[in-house]
Design a protein around this motif. Structure first.
Motif, PDB file in Angstrom:
ATOM      1  N   MET A 249       0.833  -1.203   0.000  1.00 16.02           N
ATOM      2  CA  MET A 249       0.000   0.000   0.000  1.00 16.02           C
ATOM      3  C   MET A 249       0.870   1.256   0.000  1.00 16.02           C
ATOM      4  O   MET A 249       1.836   1.335   0.757  1.00 16.02           O
ATOM      5  CB  MET A 249      -0.895  -0.018   1.247  1.00 16.02           C
ATOM      6  N   PRO A 250       0.560   2.271  -0.845  1.00 14.93           N
ATOM      7  CA  PRO A 250       1.317   3.524  -0.843  1.00 14.93           C
ATOM      8  C   PRO A 250       1.216   4.215   0.512  1.00 14.93           C
ATOM      9  O   PRO A 250       0.237   4.057   1.243  1.00 14.93           O
ATOM     10  CB  PRO A 250       0.633   4.349  -1.940  1.00 14.93           C
ATOM     11  N   ASP A 251       2.222   5.032   0.817  1.00 11.25           N
ATOM     12  CA  ASP A 251       2.277   5.656   2.142  1.00 11.25           C
ATOM     13  C   ASP A 251       1.084   6.568   2.423  1.00 11.25           C
ATOM     14  O   ASP A 251       0.590   6.629   3.555  1.00 11.25           O
ATOM     15  CB  ASP A 251       3.592   6.413   2.326  1.00 11.25           C
ATOM     16  N   ILE A 252       0.554   7.268   1.408  1.00 13.65           N
ATOM     17  CA  ILE A 252      -0.591   8.149   1.626  1.00 13.65           C
ATOM     18  C   ILE A 252      -1.825   7.348   2.021  1.00 13.65           C
ATOM     19  O   ILE A 252      -2.567   7.721   2.934  1.00 13.65           O
ATOM     20  CB  ILE A 252      -0.864   9.009   0.365  1.00 13.65           C
ATOM     21  N   GLN A 253      -2.056   6.218   1.353  1.00 15.99           N
ATOM     22  CA  GLN A 253      -3.176   5.356   1.724  1.00 15.99           C
ATOM     23  C   GLN A 253      -2.989   4.791   3.126  1.00 15.99           C
ATOM     24  O   GLN A 253      -3.949   4.664   3.890  1.00 15.99           O
ATOM     25  CB  GLN A 253      -3.328   4.216   0.714  1.00 15.99           C
ATOM     26  N   LEU A 254      -1.744   4.465   3.456  1.00 14.54           N
ATOM     27  CA  LEU A 254      -1.453   3.921   4.774  1.00 14.54           C
ATOM     28  C   LEU A 254      -1.758   4.952   5.859  1.00 14.54           C
ATOM     29  O   LEU A 254      -2.361   4.629   6.893  1.00 14.54           O
ATOM     30  CB  LEU A 254       0.016   3.500   4.841  1.00 14.54           C
ATOM     31  N   VAL A 255      -1.359   6.201   5.605  1.00 15.51           N
ATOM     32  CA  VAL A 255      -1.638   7.273   6.564  1.00 15.51           C
ATOM     33  C   VAL A 255      -3.141   7.467   6.733  1.00 15.51           C
ATOM     34  O   VAL A 255      -3.645   7.645   7.848  1.00 15.51           O
ATOM     35  CB  VAL A 255      -0.956   8.581   6.115  1.00 15.51           C
TER      36      VAL A 255
END
Length: 468
Positions: A249-255
């Motif tokens: 998962m990309p970091d923005i989605q993770l955040v």
């Protein structure tokens, strides 16, 4: 010709004052116990001082009095009194100690010089390593240099050397850790998961530091949800750095998922059609807690390799002095070295992550995808042997936890009900923990009620739907 000669850093006066102060004080005061529990014999530069101090610690562990006569008698019975200068030198140490009230400060001087000597030793090893024509590549040499830097950091914190040590030395470290546990020092016990019922099962040791904690499940069961829960708990409640490596998962989605999980605000409110000022404010406030806390790190580099993870974790250990959890999502997306079979390649990764946990004295949480074949069983609850592409996991991990949702296979079942199956725990009990997943977060629930619901449902015929 020059007469300059660089001697290793040391202070004979401080060493003499520590030993003399301990003998004058008798070894029973709080300041003496603090010195004896924190200072190791190897910190002394002078070999006779090492021998004398080791004898002082031995007498203390045997709960015998420490003074000039008892120390000399003990050394005399072992036939080594003359090697340290005899009774005359012991008497001299006692006579010229400036103040026994300041032995803690004297011990800090001894420890400081020992740290500097250890650093010089390791730096010399690094230089020799880089000069050596030993067939190793530059990358291999730099990897070894990173390891040596980590050893310097560890020694500066706890004074632990690598290599063979006597049982007595290790026992001293163990006794010191036990004392910390009794006084409530959280650094001497394991970490929590953030799920009360699971943590209760893991008590009293919790998730032991230096362990590899593997989470296995089929897709859509909640692996990432648990992964985020453990990362947030480590950062906020344990107040330790949590290093999250996400290959899926990309970091923005993770955040976004972290904010949703922490605040309880559904992610639909982060879009124009579902925007709600009050709920967005709540989510922002919760995000602000993580920002201010500063313990959560995220890396979404595609195709992460073991070497990349190790290097980044060592960097944070050097910068922060400690690492709480390293979380990897997930194993089979990692870049593996070439091998005859996938299980061998991924086995090298699991072994490397286990070694990383030991090296950094942290917990490594590794997510892994399970084989589709488990869905052909009547009981689809996962087992460690279901791990895809690696049979090494069972050997390397200290904990193996499977995630199971009956709702994934039965459309009439409670879609929120989730079972955490602790199948392997090398440090304590195993069993089942019942939880619920709601709005992208995982919550504890009443264990007795949840267990009765599962037993009642399984006693009735159900209409199944297809798996994944």
């Amino acid at each position: 010709m020059t007469s300059d000669y660089l001697t290793p850093p040391h202070s004979l006066e401080a060493e003499q004052s520590v030993i003399g102060g301990l003998m004058l004080d008798g070894g029973q005061s709080e300041r003496c116990q603090k010195v004896l529990s924190s200072l190791k014999a190897e910190a002394f530069f002078c070999r006779p001082h090492q021998v004398i101090y080791e004898e002082l610690r031995a007498l203390n562990q045997q709960q015998k009095p420490i003074d000039l006569l008892t120390v000399f008698d003990s050394l005399e019975r072992k036939g080594i009194s003359e090697t340290i200068g005899g009774f005359a030198y012991l008497a001299e140490l006692s006579r010229y100690t400036p103040s026994m009230a300041n032995i803690v400060e004297y011990s800090k001087i001894v420890r400081d010089r020992a740290k500097r000597r250890y650093g010089i030793e390791k730096l010399n090893q690094m230089v020799s390593l880089m000069y050596a024509n030993d067939g190793l590549s530059a990358d291999d040499k730099l990897e070894s240099v990173q390891t040596l830097f980590t050893q310097i950091t560890d020694y500066s914190k706890v004074g632990a050397r690598r290599g063979l040590r006597t049982f007595g030395d290790v026992f001293g470290d163990w006794a010191e850790m036990v004392e910390k546990r009794f006084t409530g020092d959280q650094s001497a016990i394991g970490l929590t998961s953030g799920i009360p019922s699971l943590d209760a099962m893991l008590e009293p040791k919790r998730i032991v530091k230096g362990s590899l904690f593997v989470v296995g499940a089929r897709p859509k069961m909640g692996k990432t949800t648990l992964y985020l829960n453990m990362a947030i708990n480590c950062a906020l409640n344990e107040n330790l750095p949590a290093l999250a490596f996400s290959l899926e998962m990309p970091d923005i989605q993770l955040v976004e998922r972290m904010i949703t999980q922490l605040s309880g605000v559904a992610s639909s409110h982060f879009y124009a059609s579902g925007f709600d000022q009050m709920k967005f404010g709540l989510a922002s406030a919760k995000a602000g807690e993580l920002i201010q806390n500063g313990n959560l790190y995220i890396d979404d580099t595609p195709g992460l390799s073991l070497a990349h993870i190790v290097a980044e974790c060592r960097r944070i250990k050097r910068e922060r002095g400690v690492v709480g959890m390293v979380l990897v999502d997930y194993l089979t997306l990692m870049k593996a070295e070439k091998a005859d079979r996938n299980d061998l390649a991924y086995g090298e990764i699991t072994k490397g992550l286990k070694n990383l946990a030991k090296e950094l004295d942290c917990v490594v949480v590794l997510l892994t995808q399970l084989n589709r074949q488990l869905e052909n069983r009547s009981d689809k609850r996962p087992q460690p042997s279901d791990s895809r592409d690696t049979g090494q996991i069972e050997q390397d991990c200290d904990y193996w936890l499977g995630i199971y949702r009956e709702g994934a296979y039965d459309e009439h079942a409670d879609q929120r009900a989730t079972e955490l199956l602790l199948r392997l725990n090398r440090h304590g009990a195993s069993g089942v923990v019942y939880t619920e997943q709601r709005n992208g977060a995982i919550y504890d629930c009443d264990q007795a009620t949840a267990k009765r619901n599962v037993e009642t449902r399984e006693a009735q015929p159900t209409k199944k739907k297809g798996g994944f």
